[in-house]
Design a protein around this motif. Structure first.
Motif, short mmCIF file in Angstrom:
data_model
loop_
_atom_site.label_atom_id
_atom_site.label_comp_id
_atom_site.label_asym_id
_atom_site.label_seq_id
_atom_site.Cartn_x
_atom_site.Cartn_y
_atom_site.Cartn_z
N HIS A 54 0.83 -1.21 0.00
CA HIS A 54 0.00 0.00 0.00
C HIS A 54 0.86 1.26 0.00
O HIS A 54 0.42 2.32 0.43
N GLU A 55 2.08 1.12 -0.50
CA GLU A 55 3.04 2.23 -0.45
C GLU A 55 2.50 3.49 -1.14
O GLU A 55 2.78 4.61 -0.71
N GLU A 56 1.73 3.32 -2.19
CA GLU A 56 1.23 4.47 -2.95
C GLU A 56 -0.09 5.01 -2.39
O GLU A 56 -0.61 6.01 -2.90
N ASP A 57 -0.61 4.37 -1.35
CA ASP A 57 -1.86 4.85 -0.75
C ASP A 57 -1.65 6.25 -0.16
O ASP A 57 -0.68 6.50 0.54
N ARG A 58 -2.57 7.16 -0.45
CA ARG A 58 -2.39 8.55 0.01
C ARG A 58 -2.45 8.68 1.53
O ARG A 58 -2.01 9.68 2.08
N ASN A 59 -2.98 7.66 2.20
CA ASN A 59 -3.04 7.71 3.66
C ASN A 59 -1.79 7.16 4.33
O ASN A 59 -1.68 7.17 5.56
N MET A 60 -0.83 6.67 3.54
CA MET A 60 0.41 6.14 4.11
C MET A 60 1.38 7.30 4.36
O MET A 60 2.29 7.58 3.58
N ASN A 61 1.18 7.96 5.48
CA ASN A 61 1.95 9.15 5.81
C ASN A 61 3.26 8.78 6.52
O ASN A 61 3.51 9.16 7.66
N LEU A 62 4.10 8.00 5.82
CA LEU A 62 5.37 7.58 6.40
C LEU A 62 6.51 8.41 5.82
O LEU A 62 6.46 8.81 4.65
#
Length: 275
Positions: A54-62
């Protein structure tokens, strides 16, 4: 269940079982806490695989540093996430139960099955994984890694398990209700369907209460250590999560085993204090 727990279990399920999941937005601090929790519970490879999927998910705020750490973990995951071994051992040794009578019954079950003409290795292996989970739950706390191993075994080898025989053994050992609870945890937190787990015979809402309580203790432990040392969290003793008498909450599920385990742990703690 708060968002950090929902994301944690969603990503674990995704990494371990390939489940599709929805990621909710979290702050970078909460992502740090999530990753540190995975190290503490020894489930980082599964979480890392879920995150990278899910690296490209906009909610992955890493941060890029956190993502790079997860990429390295995911790259090495295939070397550590393997199919659970299926073989007949020269000597089948089960983990020891706390109750002497139950432990004797377990030895008889293993001996009888091991020496039968149609030994079911898969059923013995599943019983072993179940008992390891029970020992952890009544001792240091819920074994999230152990739950994943049980889920993987069900997915990989479930078709080889004699569930009629397994449930007979669980009844003889007096742990059917406890195993039903464990099965409910797989359903509620890892996305398993009811029909995937034949030994589940009804919903147990206490599964959510127990898991949330355990995760709260884990977060307290993780929060007491600097998040900059996330990769060192797996060196923090799990005993900091467990508490004397914590196993007594399972008394209604398996009275004899729970009392014996609690007395044993309390005696051990007293001896440590005396030393």
């Amino acid at each position: 269940m708060e968002v950090i727990n929902r994301n944690f279990f969603s990503l674990l399920s995704c990494g371990a079982f390939g489940c599709d999941c929805k990621i909710e937005p979290m702050s970078q601090f909460k992502w740090q806490q999530t990753i540190a929790t995975a190290y503490f519970l020894s489930v980082t490879p599964y979480l890392a695989k879920g995150i990278i999927m899910h690296e490209e998910d906009r909610n992955m705020n890493l941060t890029e540093d956190m993502l790079e750490l997860m990429r390295r973990e995911a790259d090495s995951a295939n070397n550590r996430i393997t199919m659970i071994s299926m073989h007949v051992r020269d000597k089948y040794v089960m983990p020891r139960l706390a109750n002497a009578m139950n432990n004797l019954k377990l030895k008889h079950i293993v001996y009888g099955e091991y020496h039968s003409i149609d030994t079911s290795v898969a059923t013995l292996n599943m019983l072993e994984i179940i008992i390891k989970n029970i020992i952890s739950m009544t001792g240091v706390g819920i074994d999230v890694y152990g739950l994943i191993q049980l889920g993987l075994f069900l997915r990989q080898q479930g078709q080889n398990v004699d569930f009629v025989k397994l449930e007979t053994w669980l009844g003889r050992l007096g742990i059917k209700r406890m195993v039903n609870l464990i099965g409910n945890m797989l359903i509620l937190f890892f996305g398993f369907d009811d029909d995937e787990i034949p030994f589940v015979h009804g919903k147990d809402r206490k599964a959510v209460i127990l898991m949330n309580s355990f995760m709260d203790k884990v977060k307290d432990t993780v929060g007491a250590h600097p998040v900059e040392n996330m990769t060192e969290m797996d060196n923090v003793p799990r005993l900091t999560v467990g508490r004397v008498f914590s196993g007594i909450r399972y008394f209604g599920y398996m009275p004899a085993e729970t009392v014996c385990r609690t007395v044993s742990d309390f005696t051990k703690r007293l001896s440590e204090i005396e030393e």
